[in-house]
Design a protein around this motif. Structure first.
Motif, short mmCIF file in Angstrom:
data_model
loop_
_atom_site.label_atom_id
_atom_site.label_comp_id
_atom_site.label_asym_id
_atom_site.label_seq_id
_atom_site.Cartn_x
_atom_site.Cartn_y
_atom_site.Cartn_z
N TYR A 229 0.83 -1.21 0.00
CA TYR A 229 0.00 0.00 0.00
C TYR A 229 0.87 1.26 0.00
O TYR A 229 0.57 2.26 -0.67
CB TYR A 229 -0.91 0.02 1.23
N SER A 230 1.97 1.25 0.76
CA SER A 230 2.87 2.41 0.82
C SER A 230 3.50 2.69 -0.54
O SER A 230 3.65 3.85 -0.95
CB SER A 230 3.97 2.18 1.87
N PHE B 134 2.13 1.91 -3.42
CA PHE B 134 1.06 2.45 -4.27
C PHE B 134 0.80 3.92 -3.98
O PHE B 134 0.55 4.71 -4.89
CB PHE B 134 -0.23 1.65 -4.08
N GLU B 135 0.84 4.29 -2.69
CA GLU B 135 0.58 5.68 -2.30
C GLU B 135 1.62 6.64 -2.89
O GLU B 135 1.34 7.82 -3.07
CB GLU B 135 0.57 5.81 -0.78
N ASN B 136 2.80 6.14 -3.20
CA ASN B 136 3.85 6.99 -3.76
C ASN B 136 3.79 7.11 -5.27
O ASN B 136 4.65 7.78 -5.88
CB ASN B 136 5.23 6.46 -3.34
N PRO C 266 1.49 8.60 -8.16
CA PRO C 266 0.34 9.53 -8.24
C PRO C 266 -0.92 8.93 -8.88
O PRO C 266 -2.03 9.15 -8.38
CB PRO C 266 0.90 10.68 -9.08
N ARG D 220 -2.42 6.66 -6.28
CA ARG D 220 -2.88 7.39 -5.10
C ARG D 220 -4.19 8.12 -5.40
O ARG D 220 -5.08 8.20 -4.54
CB ARG D 220 -1.81 8.39 -4.66
N ASN D 221 -4.35 8.62 -6.62
CA ASN D 221 -5.55 9.39 -7.00
C ASN D 221 -6.39 8.59 -8.01
O ASN D 221 -6.70 9.08 -9.09
CB ASN D 221 -5.13 10.72 -7.61
N CYS D 222 -6.75 7.39 -7.63
CA CYS D 222 -7.45 6.50 -8.58
C CYS D 222 -8.97 6.52 -8.40
O CYS D 222 -9.68 5.73 -9.04
CB CYS D 222 -6.94 5.06 -8.43
N GLN D 223 -9.49 7.44 -7.59
CA GLN D 223 -10.93 7.41 -7.28
C GLN D 223 -11.80 7.46 -8.53
O GLN D 223 -12.82 6.79 -8.61
CB GLN D 223 -11.30 8.59 -6.35
N PHE E 84 -6.39 -2.27 -2.68
CA PHE E 84 -6.06 -0.85 -2.55
C PHE E 84 -7.03 0.01 -3.36
O PHE E 84 -7.57 1.01 -2.86
CB PHE E 84 -4.62 -0.63 -3.02
N LYS F 161 -9.85 2.75 -2.13
CA LYS F 161 -9.84 4.13 -2.62
C LYS F 161 -11.13 4.51 -3.36
O LYS F 161 -11.37 5.68 -3.64
CB LYS F 161 -8.66 4.33 -3.57
#
Length: 411
Positions: free
Chosen positions: A18-19, A21-23, A25, A28-31, A51, A55
């Motif tokens: 997860y960490s 993936f968060e790094n 972009p 992290r912004n897959c909504q 993940f 999100k």
């Protein structure tokens, strides 16, 4: 948390993924994004799926055996923004268009026609299915799910992996499908429920020796021949069967199947309609969001759903219905026949006719097969054409397309 073959992954491993993936972009912004994923690392795929689900994004699973051009085609068909092919670091950009419906799992379904179709299911609907599925699955809470089927498909992903985690157990995901390896993993986890296809389960049954028994076995996807089921039950403590479709996920579970056509009781969150035993009808599924017309033929008796055939596969011979499974069971009871498939061909004047392909251990005269069938079937059920083959053609998802086999006109 889970095994992939012999590798064990913990919750800490998941958090580390997860960490990572968060790094990135675009992850992290897959909504509001739809990500198609085709990668060989099963743990990374599952971590990414969890993940994106967390999100509120959308994901399109593609089997890792699909080549790059094929994956791009499927990703475009599903309206994906990005394709992750083999890894997460080299995304293939496909589209910037924002889709109105996101937060979904997209399944590519080919049915029996082979034409790809995109099925979208919300994460909320999958949550409802999981809660319902776990509530009726007749296994102890910490029973290990051994998932010997693709985790890019809802059977392996939702019923095999997610449901096991929901129960508080640790799934074992097998990407090494060597039957001897699968048998070893079953021995390593004696309290198990094995998720597999009828073909794999038959192979495992054939290789099983001595007094070793399978604990619980789940079959799904296509009807198992009666002879295969009988042999599997002899080496298993329990054989279960589930019925479902891409639009609804799992629909019914049978806790101890004796008749291959019996799919069991519908899950509590669904209402299911079908015909009667005397007059079968289309299986229709109602959930909280929609009504699904399955184009499957079946009936309900004493609350138990039975499936007979795809409506398109049913053969109408002079007004009388022939269900391929009934004829296939008779053919496969002939000791020399290893596998058989029954389908229809259409004569331009006299209509639909029953035809069969089969694999046998030795040559069989057509007249012998015809006489064998006449001993067990009504005259209108006996195939007009028998073709011995070395291999029965299957679709990439392992299913048989009776429509393809029957293309062409019967002379």
């Amino acid at each position: 948390m889970l095994f992939v073959n012999d590798q064990y992954y913990t919750l800490d491993d998941l958090e580390r993924q997860y960490s990572v993936f968060e790094n990135i972009p675009y992850l992290r912004n897959c909504q509001n994004r739809r990500l198609a994923v085709c990668m060989p690392d099963a743990f990374q795929w599952l971590a990414l799926c969890l993940f994106v689900r967390k999100k509120g994004g959308s994901i399109v699973p593609i089997h890792p055996s699909v080549p790059k051009d094929g994956a791009i085609r499927m990703a475009n068909l599903a309206g994906s923004h990005v394709l992750l092919f083999e890894n997460i670091y080299s995304p293939i950009h496909l589209s910037d268009q924002i889709n109105p419906r996101e937060g979904v799992l997209v399944q590519m379904s080919s049915g029996t026609t082979g034409a790809p179709k995109c099925i979208e299911r919300t994460w909320d609907s999958i949550e409802t299915e999981l809660e319902s599925y776990v509530s009726v699955l007749p296994v102890e809470q910490h029973t290990t799910s051994i998932v010997a089927c693709p985790v890019t498909h809802s059977y392996g992903l939702i019923c095999g992996v997610f449901a096991c985690i929901r129960r508080g157990a640790e799934p074992v995901i097998l990407t090494n499908m060597n039957p001897k390896y699968v048998l070893k993993k079953l021995k390593d986890h004696p309290k198990h429920i094995l998720y597999g296809s009828p073909a794999l389960l038959h192979t495992l049954t054939s290789l099983n020796r001595g007094d070793k028994r399978f604990d619980a076995v789940m079959t799904s996807g296509t009807l198992m021949p009666s002879g295969w089921l009988e042999a599997l039950k002899k080496v298993s403590n329990r054989v279960l069967q589930q019925y479902g479709c891409s639009e609804a996920g799992c629909v019914a579970i049978h806790p101890d199947v004796n008749d291959t056509c019996e799919m069991g009781n519908p899950l509590p969150h669904l209402k299911v309609e079908a015909g009667s035993m005397e007059q079968p009808g289309e299986i229709i599924i109602h959930d909280s969001e929609k009504t699904i017309y399955t184009k499957d033929l079946g009936y309900i008796k004493n609350g138990v759903l039975s499936f007979l055939a795809r409506m398109d596969d049913t053969i109408n011979v002079a007004g009388l219905n022939v269900y391929p499974q009934e004829v296939e069971d008779v053919l496969m009871a002939e000791p020399r026949i290893l596998e058989a498939v029954v389908y229809k061909k259409v004569h331009p004047l006299s209509g639909e006719r029953v035809c069969a392909q089969y694999i046998s251990s030795q040559p069989i005269e057509e007249q012998e097969l015809r006489e064998w069938c006449r001993d067990y079937l009504a005259p209108y059920q006996v195939p007009m054409e028998f073709i011995q083959v070395e291999k029965i053609e299957k679709l990439p998802n392992g299913k048989i397309s009776r429509k393809r086999l029957g293309e062409g006109v019967l002379a």
